[in-house]
Design an enzyme around this catalytic site. Sequence first.
Site, short mmCIF file in Angstrom:
data_model
loop_
_atom_site.label_atom_id
_atom_site.label_comp_id
_atom_site.label_asym_id
_atom_site.label_seq_id
_atom_site.Cartn_x
_atom_site.Cartn_y
_atom_site.Cartn_z
N ASP A 1 1.03 -1.30 0.03
CA ASP A 1 0.02 -0.11 -0.02
C ASP A 1 0.80 1.24 0.03
O ASP A 1 2.01 1.33 0.88
CB ASP A 1 -1.18 -0.08 1.27
CG ASP A 1 -2.19 0.83 1.15
OD1 ASP A 1 -3.29 0.36 1.23
OD2 ASP A 1 -2.06 2.20 0.53
N ASN B 1 -9.80 7.03 7.96
CA ASN B 1 -9.75 5.46 7.70
C ASN B 1 -10.23 4.47 8.85
O ASN B 1 -10.79 3.37 8.66
CB ASN B 1 -8.38 5.06 7.49
CG ASN B 1 -7.54 5.58 6.19
OD1 ASN B 1 -6.46 6.14 6.32
ND2 ASN B 1 -8.50 6.07 5.18
N LEU B 2 -10.04 5.22 10.01
CA LEU B 2 -10.23 4.37 11.16
C LEU B 2 -11.68 3.83 11.65
O LEU B 2 -11.78 2.84 12.27
CB LEU B 2 -9.81 4.83 12.46
CG LEU B 2 -8.33 5.33 12.68
CD1 LEU B 2 -7.85 6.08 13.75
CD2 LEU B 2 -7.23 4.27 12.19
N CYS C 1 -14.87 5.21 -2.28
CA CYS C 1 -15.65 5.43 -0.91
C CYS C 1 -15.47 6.92 -0.27
O CYS C 1 -16.11 7.27 0.69
CB CYS C 1 -15.65 4.25 0.02
SG CYS C 1 -13.72 4.27 0.31
N LYS D 1 0.31 2.80 5.62
CA LYS D 1 -0.47 1.55 5.86
C LYS D 1 0.24 0.31 5.87
O LYS D 1 -0.08 -0.38 6.72
CB LYS D 1 -1.80 1.77 4.88
CG LYS D 1 -2.56 2.85 5.27
CD LYS D 1 -3.79 2.45 4.32
CE LYS D 1 -4.86 3.81 4.43
NZ LYS D 1 -5.99 3.76 3.50
N CYS E 1 -7.26 -13.43 -21.14
CA CYS E 1 -6.92 -14.81 -20.78
C CYS E 1 -7.11 -15.85 -21.89
O CYS E 1 -6.81 -17.12 -21.90
CB CYS E 1 -7.76 -15.45 -19.57
SG CYS E 1 -9.50 -15.55 -19.88
N ARG F 1 -13.39 2.13 9.56
CA ARG F 1 -13.57 0.84 9.05
C ARG F 1 -12.18 -0.01 8.87
O ARG F 1 -12.13 -1.38 8.59
CB ARG F 1 -14.11 0.75 7.69
CG ARG F 1 -13.11 1.52 6.59
CD ARG F 1 -14.15 1.95 5.53
NE ARG F 1 -13.40 2.68 4.49
CZ ARG F 1 -12.86 3.93 4.54
NH1 ARG F 1 -13.02 4.57 5.51
NH2 ARG F 1 -12.08 4.65 3.72
ZN LIG Z 1 -10.45 -13.53 -19.21
#
Ligand SMILES: [Zn+2]
Length: 266
Positions: free
Chosen positions: A66, A74-75, A193, A90, A253, A77
């Site tokens: 991080d 932040n505290l 958020c 962090k 992928c 959550r």
């Molecule tokens: Zn994929």
Amino acid sequence: MKPGLAPLDDAQLMRYARHILLDELGIEGQERLLAARVLILGAGGLGSPVALYLAAAGVGSLLLVDDDRVELSNLQRQVLHRMSTLGEPKAVSGQQALQALNPDVRVQALVERLDETRLRELAAQVDLVLDCSDNFATRHALNRACVATRTPLVSGAAIKFSGQVSVYDLRRDDSPCYHCLFPEADDVEELRCATTGVLGPLVGMVGSVQAAEAIKVLTGMGEPLVGRLLSVDALRMQWHTIRFRRDPECPVCARRAPASAGRSGG
Ligand SMILES: [Zn+2]
């Protein structure tokens, strides 16, 4: 005991007794956890419960990444951090908390924003990656790194009252990747958020599911959420599962090398 796995000492038999009592996990599962290396990208709302539960479970080596610092907002959550670590990176604050919880666990703190090359390098060194980030660009970059290195990816997201979890076991040829489910688009409006809010315990719920899925993948027990997206609406407290398949046209992928060219399947 499998070759390469260290036997548990008396203190470990005590510390992990409630996991060892589970027939599906047992001593061998615990030895696998202690031998495992895991990358946790993000030491915030989701990374907090993920890192705490994996450290408590004795996942032997955690790479906590991080580049943010702990702030007062932040505290509400991010339960990994404390008043005493306000202003600290962090990753470092988290490392201290995890080390204090379980000295069996080696925690490496990386205070950096990883570019795609670094992500790929780190993904190749671990048994599993947990996406606890908060933006689509990082999620897609991490997915590409995990597809390229065939590293299992446990992905979680939470905003307002809504959360989602899925597992991409990229060792398996039939597993979808994150891009199969959420194709990358320039015009996606991202909710953050910081501006929309998030219910504190929701990140605990989603992160705990991610930690449980990681333990399942690392020990090979049960049926991980591969090809299934688990969603929760915390306002009504309703959980839903939708099934989805690998997209044969997926630009990320579809053209990857067969499993035999990468790490062994599980
Ligand atoms: Zn994929």
